[in-house]
Write a protein that holds these residues in place. Sequence first.
Motif, PDB file in Angstrom:
ATOM      1  N   GLN A 130       0.703  -1.159   0.247  1.00  0.00           N
ATOM      2  CA  GLN A 130      -0.032   0.107  -0.087  1.00  0.00           C
ATOM      3  C   GLN A 130       0.775   1.127  -0.011  1.00  0.00           C
ATOM      4  O   GLN A 130       0.589   2.396  -0.763  1.00  0.00           O
ATOM      5  CB  GLN A 130      -0.987   0.096   1.164  1.00  0.00           C
ATOM      6  N   ARG A 135      -3.487  -1.026  -4.351  1.00  0.00           N
ATOM      7  CA  ARG A 135      -4.636  -0.768  -3.351  1.00  0.00           C
ATOM      8  C   ARG A 135      -5.278  -2.280  -3.302  1.00  0.00           C
ATOM      9  O   ARG A 135      -5.013  -3.077  -4.395  1.00  0.00           O
ATOM     10  CB  ARG A 135      -5.594   0.107  -3.901  1.00  0.00           C
ATOM     11  N   MET A 157      -4.358  -7.056  -4.959  1.00  0.00           N
ATOM     12  CA  MET A 157      -3.705  -6.120  -5.150  1.00  0.00           C
ATOM     13  C   MET A 157      -3.251  -5.618  -6.429  1.00  0.00           C
ATOM     14  O   MET A 157      -2.739  -6.218  -7.169  1.00  0.00           O
ATOM     15  CB  MET A 157      -2.707  -5.765  -3.887  1.00  0.00           C
TER      16      MET A 157
END
Length: 161
Positions: A130, A135, A157
């Motif tokens: 992150q 994300r 992600m």
Amino acid sequence: MEIRRSTDDDWPEIFGFYREIIDAGRSYAFPAGQTLEEARPWWMENEPGRTVVATDGLEIVGSAKMGPNRPGRGAHIATASFLVSPRHGNRGIGRLLGEHVLEWARGEGYHGMQFNAVVESNHPAVHLWQALGFRIIGTVPEAFEHPDDGLVGLHVMYQKL
């Protein structure tokens, strides 16, 4: 610290911490108990992918593999996986490898990078990805059998490049 493309001669040293991490069962859904030769295709990538090592002097302290996430019409999205020797944790090696892989993917013209299976209870990894711009776009519930935490989710992600 230096990051360079791995060679066949690097594999036995990588395998030492690969096996330790895989057999611990906390971050990868790879088969445990693999031999040196059984594990090689799970980590050592062929073109168009590649495997790199992070070195501190002559010692290999981490490794990453990268390449297209899918063949054909999915080949414009990259993926990568990372290993840091447990004896060398908390030194920024994972971040260095992550930054290297992102730079490589941008240089190769990939549209984005997707991690397919980040163990949700692996908080240091989730936090690092992150921090590097990824994300969480979804989580497969109870998809990973963690030895301490039981059934936990696997995050998908993504980062557009």
